[in-house]
Design a protein around this motif. Structure first.
Motif, PDB file in Angstrom:
ATOM      1  N   ALA A  32       0.816  -1.231   0.000  1.00  0.00           N
ATOM      2  CA  ALA A  32       0.000   0.000   0.000  1.00  0.00           C
ATOM      3  C   ALA A  32       0.842   1.270   0.000  1.00  0.00           C
ATOM      4  CB  ALA A  32      -0.939  -0.009   1.202  1.00  0.00           C
ATOM      5  N   ASN A  33       2.161   1.139  -0.187  1.00  0.00           N
ATOM      6  CA  ASN A  33       3.001   2.343  -0.150  1.00  0.00           C
ATOM      7  C   ASN A  33       2.949   3.138  -1.450  1.00  0.00           C
ATOM      8  OD1 ASN A  33       4.424  -0.018  -1.157  1.00  0.00           O
ATOM      9  ND2 ASN A  33       6.197   1.300  -1.389  1.00  0.00           N
ATOM     10  N   THR A  34       2.440   2.516  -2.513  1.00  0.00           N
ATOM     11  CA  THR A  34       2.511   3.161  -3.832  1.00  0.00           C
ATOM     12  C   THR A  34       1.427   2.577  -4.744  1.00  0.00           C
ATOM     13  OG1 THR A  34       4.027   3.616  -5.678  1.00  0.00           O
ATOM     14  CG2 THR A  34       4.199   1.457  -4.670  1.00  0.00           C
ATOM     15  N   GLY A  35       1.249   3.183  -5.918  1.00  0.00           N
ATOM     16  CA  GLY A  35       0.451   2.598  -6.990  1.00  0.00           C
ATOM     17  C   GLY A  35      -0.974   2.225  -6.616  1.00  0.00           C
ATOM     18  N   ILE A  36      -1.401   1.080  -7.119  1.00  0.00           N
ATOM     19  CA  ILE A  36      -2.778   0.626  -6.954  1.00  0.00           C
ATOM     20  C   ILE A  36      -3.116   0.395  -5.480  1.00  0.00           C
ATOM     21  CG2 ILE A  36      -4.316  -1.330  -7.448  1.00  0.00           C
ATOM     22  CD1 ILE A  36      -2.882  -1.531 -10.222  1.00  0.00           C
ATOM     23  N   GLY A  37      -2.189  -0.191  -4.736  1.00  0.00           N
ATOM     24  CA  GLY A  37      -2.440  -0.477  -3.322  1.00  0.00           C
ATOM     25  C   GLY A  37      -2.677   0.796  -2.526  1.00  0.00           C
TER      26      GLY A  37
ATOM     27  N   GLY B  87       3.545  -4.205   4.058  1.00  0.00           N
ATOM     28  CA  GLY B  87       4.499  -4.301   2.964  1.00  0.00           C
ATOM     29  C   GLY B  87       5.923  -4.224   3.452  1.00  0.00           C
ATOM     30  N   ARG B  88       6.842  -4.293   2.493  1.00  0.00           N
ATOM     31  CA  ARG B  88       8.261  -4.298   2.880  1.00  0.00           C
ATOM     32  C   ARG B  88       8.835  -2.887   2.896  1.00  0.00           C
ATOM     33  NH1 ARG B  88      10.463  -6.944  -2.789  1.00  0.00           N
ATOM     34  NH2 ARG B  88       9.598  -5.303  -4.082  1.00  0.00           N
ATOM     35  N   SER B  89       8.130  -1.918   2.261  1.00  0.00           N
ATOM     36  CA  SER B  89       8.575  -0.518   2.284  1.00  0.00           C
ATOM     37  C   SER B  89       7.635   0.288   3.173  1.00  0.00           C
ATOM     38  CB  SER B  89       8.537   0.088   0.875  1.00  0.00           C
ATOM     39  OG  SER B  89       9.336  -0.656  -0.002  1.00  0.00           O
ATOM     40  N   ALA B  90       8.179   1.311   3.832  1.00  0.00           N
ATOM     41  CA  ALA B  90       7.333   2.153   4.682  1.00  0.00           C
ATOM     42  C   ALA B  90       6.250   2.816   3.834  1.00  0.00           C
ATOM     43  CB  ALA B  90       8.181   3.210   5.366  1.00  0.00           C
TER      44      ALA B  90
ATOM     45  N   ASP C 187       7.783  -8.717   4.383  1.00  0.00           N
ATOM     46  CA  ASP C 187       8.221  -9.091   3.036  1.00  0.00           C
ATOM     47  C   ASP C 187       7.438 -10.342   2.641  1.00  0.00           C
ATOM     48  OD1 ASP C 187       9.406 -10.075   0.766  1.00  0.00           O
ATOM     49  OD2 ASP C 187      11.457  -9.686   1.446  1.00  0.00           O
ATOM     50  N   LEU C 188       6.555 -10.190   1.675  1.00  0.00           N
ATOM     51  CA  LEU C 188       5.623 -11.269   1.325  1.00  0.00           C
ATOM     52  C   LEU C 188       6.189 -12.208   0.265  1.00  0.00           C
ATOM     53  CD1 LEU C 188       2.360  -9.146   1.481  1.00  0.00           C
ATOM     54  CD2 LEU C 188       3.162 -10.844   3.147  1.00  0.00           C
ATOM     55  N   SER C 189       7.525 -12.162   0.059  1.00  0.00           N
ATOM     56  CA  SER C 189       8.117 -13.175  -0.813  1.00  0.00           C
ATOM     57  C   SER C 189       8.209 -14.512  -0.072  1.00  0.00           C
ATOM     58  CB  SER C 189       9.499 -12.741  -1.305  1.00  0.00           C
ATOM     59  OG  SER C 189      10.360 -12.530  -0.213  1.00  0.00           O
TER      60      SER C 189
ATOM     61  N   ASN D 114      -5.465  -8.294  -1.257  1.00  0.00           N
ATOM     62  CA  ASN D 114      -4.164  -8.851  -1.643  1.00  0.00           C
ATOM     63  C   ASN D 114      -3.688  -8.151  -2.904  1.00  0.00           C
ATOM     64  OD1 ASN D 114      -3.367 -10.972   0.208  1.00  0.00           O
ATOM     65  ND2 ASN D 114      -5.233 -12.033  -0.448  1.00  0.00           N
ATOM     66  N   ASN D 115      -2.914  -7.086  -2.700  1.00  0.00           N
ATOM     67  CA  ASN D 115      -2.473  -6.255  -3.825  1.00  0.00           C
ATOM     68  C   ASN D 115      -0.992  -6.418  -4.143  1.00  0.00           C
ATOM     69  OD1 ASN D 115      -2.473  -3.642  -5.586  1.00  0.00           O
ATOM     70  ND2 ASN D 115      -0.926  -3.296  -4.003  1.00  0.00           N
ATOM     71  N   ALA D 116      -0.153  -6.679  -3.131  1.00  0.00           N
ATOM     72  CA  ALA D 116       1.303  -6.723  -3.378  1.00  0.00           C
ATOM     73  C   ALA D 116       1.608  -7.712  -4.493  1.00  0.00           C
ATOM     74  CB  ALA D 116       2.044  -7.118  -2.106  1.00  0.00           C
TER      75      ALA D 116
ATOM     76  N   SER E 226       5.994 -16.488 -15.330  1.00  0.00           N
ATOM     77  CA  SER E 226       5.627 -16.671 -13.921  1.00  0.00           C
ATOM     78  C   SER E 226       4.520 -15.703 -13.518  1.00  0.00           C
ATOM     79  CB  SER E 226       6.841 -16.520 -12.997  1.00  0.00           C
ATOM     80  OG  SER E 226       7.492 -15.278 -13.182  1.00  0.00           O
ATOM     81  N   TYR E 227       4.509 -14.517 -14.133  1.00  0.00           N
ATOM     82  CA  TYR E 227       3.451 -13.545 -13.823  1.00  0.00           C
ATOM     83  C   TYR E 227       2.102 -14.064 -14.333  1.00  0.00           C
ATOM     84  CZ  TYR E 227       1.130  -9.012 -13.278  1.00  0.00           C
ATOM     85  OH  TYR E 227       0.266  -8.000 -12.906  1.00  0.00           O
ATOM     86  N   THR E 228       2.085 -14.552 -15.586  1.00  0.00           N
ATOM     87  CA  THR E 228       0.841 -15.079 -16.149  1.00  0.00           C
ATOM     88  C   THR E 228       0.340 -16.269 -15.329  1.00  0.00           C
ATOM     89  OG1 THR E 228       1.482 -14.347 -18.346  1.00  0.00           O
ATOM     90  CG2 THR E 228      -0.211 -16.045 -18.239  1.00  0.00           C
TER      91      THR E 228
ATOM     92  N   SER F 224       0.974 -16.891 -12.199  1.00  0.00           N
ATOM     93  CA  SER F 224       0.516 -16.460 -10.872  1.00  0.00           C
ATOM     94  C   SER F 224      -0.842 -15.771 -10.951  1.00  0.00           C
ATOM     95  CB  SER F 224       1.546 -15.535 -10.221  1.00  0.00           C
ATOM     96  OG  SER F 224       1.619 -14.284 -10.878  1.00  0.00           O
ATOM     97  N   LYS F 225      -1.042 -14.901 -11.940  1.00  0.00           N
ATOM     98  CA  LYS F 225      -2.305 -14.145 -12.000  1.00  0.00           C
ATOM     99  C   LYS F 225      -3.449 -15.028 -12.505  1.00  0.00           C
ATOM    100  CE  LYS F 225      -0.852 -10.194 -10.340  1.00  0.00           C
ATOM    101  NZ  LYS F 225      -1.377  -9.634  -9.092  1.00  0.00           N
ATOM    102  N   SER F 226      -3.152 -16.011 -13.352  1.00  0.00           N
ATOM    103  CA  SER F 226      -4.183 -16.979 -13.723  1.00  0.00           C
ATOM    104  C   SER F 226      -4.539 -17.805 -12.488  1.00  0.00           C
ATOM    105  CB  SER F 226      -3.687 -17.881 -14.853  1.00  0.00           C
ATOM    106  OG  SER F 226      -3.415 -17.107 -15.998  1.00  0.00           O
TER     107      SER F 226
ATOM    108  N   TYR G 219      -4.303  -1.669 -18.037  1.00  0.00           N
ATOM    109  CA  TYR G 219      -2.986  -1.014 -18.046  1.00  0.00           C
ATOM    110  C   TYR G 219      -3.065   0.253 -17.201  1.00  0.00           C
ATOM    111  CZ  TYR G 219      -1.162  -4.352 -21.332  1.00  0.00           C
ATOM    112  OH  TYR G 219      -0.720  -5.524 -21.906  1.00  0.00           O
ATOM    113  N   ILE G 220      -2.428   0.195 -16.033  1.00  0.00           N
ATOM    114  CA  ILE G 220      -2.499   1.284 -15.059  1.00  0.00           C
ATOM    115  C   ILE G 220      -1.095   1.888 -14.913  1.00  0.00           C
ATOM    116  CG2 ILE G 220      -3.232   1.916 -12.719  1.00  0.00           C
ATOM    117  CD1 ILE G 220      -5.473   0.500 -14.355  1.00  0.00           C
ATOM    118  N   ALA G 221      -1.015   3.197 -14.923  1.00  0.00           N
ATOM    119  CA  ALA G 221       0.284   3.875 -14.838  1.00  0.00           C
ATOM    120  C   ALA G 221       0.825   3.812 -13.405  1.00  0.00           C
ATOM    121  CB  ALA G 221       0.129   5.330 -15.286  1.00  0.00           C
ATOM    122  N   THR G 222       1.771   2.884 -13.176  1.00  0.00           N
ATOM    123  CA  THR G 222       2.420   2.721 -11.859  1.00  0.00           C
ATOM    124  C   THR G 222       3.880   2.333 -12.101  1.00  0.00           C
ATOM    125  OG1 THR G 222       2.014   0.343 -11.726  1.00  0.00           O
ATOM    126  CG2 THR G 222       0.269   1.775 -10.866  1.00  0.00           C
ATOM    127  N   ASN G 223       4.635   2.117 -10.997  1.00  0.00           N
ATOM    128  CA  ASN G 223       6.034   1.647 -11.117  1.00  0.00           C
ATOM    129  C   ASN G 223       6.108   0.352 -11.922  1.00  0.00           C
ATOM    130  OD1 ASN G 223       6.608   3.660  -9.311  1.00  0.00           O
ATOM    131  ND2 ASN G 223       6.635   2.308  -7.524  1.00  0.00           N
TER     132      ASN G 223
END
Ligand code: NAP
Length: 251
Positions: free
Chosen positions: A17-22, A40-43, A64-66, A90-92, A155-157, A159-161, A188-192
């Motif tokens: 939730a530190n940035t972007g969609i979250g 999240g892993r960043s403040a 860190d959710l890895s 669950n956004n990260a 791996s992204y496809t 995971s998201k499927s 397509y959302i403008a984020t990092n």
């Protein structure tokens, strides 16, 4: 009618939730009345400040959710700091790009562990609590690649499927327990996450040409869908993957 969307007194977890969609979803839930644990892993100082400026409470939970190791603590901290847990978002998520023939095990594991394994075990931990209290709302962040194959992102496809399938499975198991499990599939959302695509002139033009709305999405475009799926307005919506994509899938 606005009562259906009112989240006053509810407590939400939003991961990444530190940035972007979250960040945009966390702020939208707070605007609807929720207190929010920012995980999240960043403040997430900026997000916390924006939530407090609205007059809601924000708690920051470092994780860190890895790996799934922090998940038990995330639920405990949310309950102890904010006094409940009604909504899980669950956004990260992360992405690695390489040709399939060269894709490494590390690029596979890094993405699948964060985007799918941690998502399942966060759902499980939150679900146990929500079953105990007789209800709750779970929103997973899926993708266009929950529907389409994509390219150079195996791996992204996967995971998201997987997130889409998991959303349906959990809805089947938990709908009768008062828990709504749904997903939002951003276009397509403008984020990092999409900075490289935005910077690539050719890909950017190809993407823009295919979006009926004629523009990239912005993170706040996801806020309304999140509030809907977090609120009683969606009480009879189960296992749905809600595309917020400017019409991308309609093409
Ligand atoms: P973003 O700006 O890169 O944000 C990703 C978030 O996930 C950040 O808060 C990031 O934290 C967090 N995160 C990544 N790995 C993590 C880990 N191991 N542990 C804890 N947090 C971690 O990207 P975004 O576009 O807002 O993405 C949010 C979600 O939307 C993701 O699931 C993404 O796949 C999905 N999505 C995005 C798009 C799009 O067009 N942007 C489209 C479809 C789906 P750090 O800042 O510490 O890295």
């Amino acid at each position: 009618m606005s009562k259906m969307f009112d989240l006053t007194g509810r407590v939400a977890i939003v991961t990444g939730a530190n940035t972007g969609i979250g960040q945009a979803i966390a702020v939208a839930l707070a605007e609807a009345g929720a207190d929010v644990a920012l995980v999240g892993r960043s403040a997430a100082d900026e997000t916390a400040e924006r939530i407090r400026a609205i007059g809601r409470r924000a708690a920051q939970v470092n994780a860190d959710l890895s790996t799934i190791a922090p998940i038990k603590g995330v639920i405990e901290r949310t309950l102890s700091e904010l006094g409940g847990l009604d909504i899980l978002v669950n956004n990260a998520g992360t992405i690695r790009r390489a040709d399939a023939v060269e894709f490494s095990e590390d690029d596979w594991d890094a993405v699948v562990d964060t985007n799918l394994k941690s998502v399942f075990f966060l759902c499980q931990a939150a679900g146990r609590h929500m079953i105990g209290q007789g209800g709750g709302k779970i929103i997973n962040i899926a993708s266009m690649l929950s529907f389409q194959g994509g390219i150079r992102v195996p791996s992204y496809t996967a995971s998201k499927s997987g997130v889409a399938g998991l959303t349906r499975l959990l809805a089947n198991e938990w709908a009768s327990k008062g828990i709504n499990v749904n997903a939002i599939a951003p276009g397509y959302i403008a984020t990092n996450n999409t900075a490289a695509l935005q910077a690539d002139e050719t890909r950017n033009r190809q993407i823009m040409d295919r979006i009926p709305a004629g523009r990239w999405g912005e993170p706040p475009d996801l806020g309304g869908a999140a509030v809907f799926l977090a609120s009683s307005a969606s009480d009879y919506v189960q296992g749905h993957i809600l595309a917020v994509d400017g019409g991308w899938l309609a093409r």
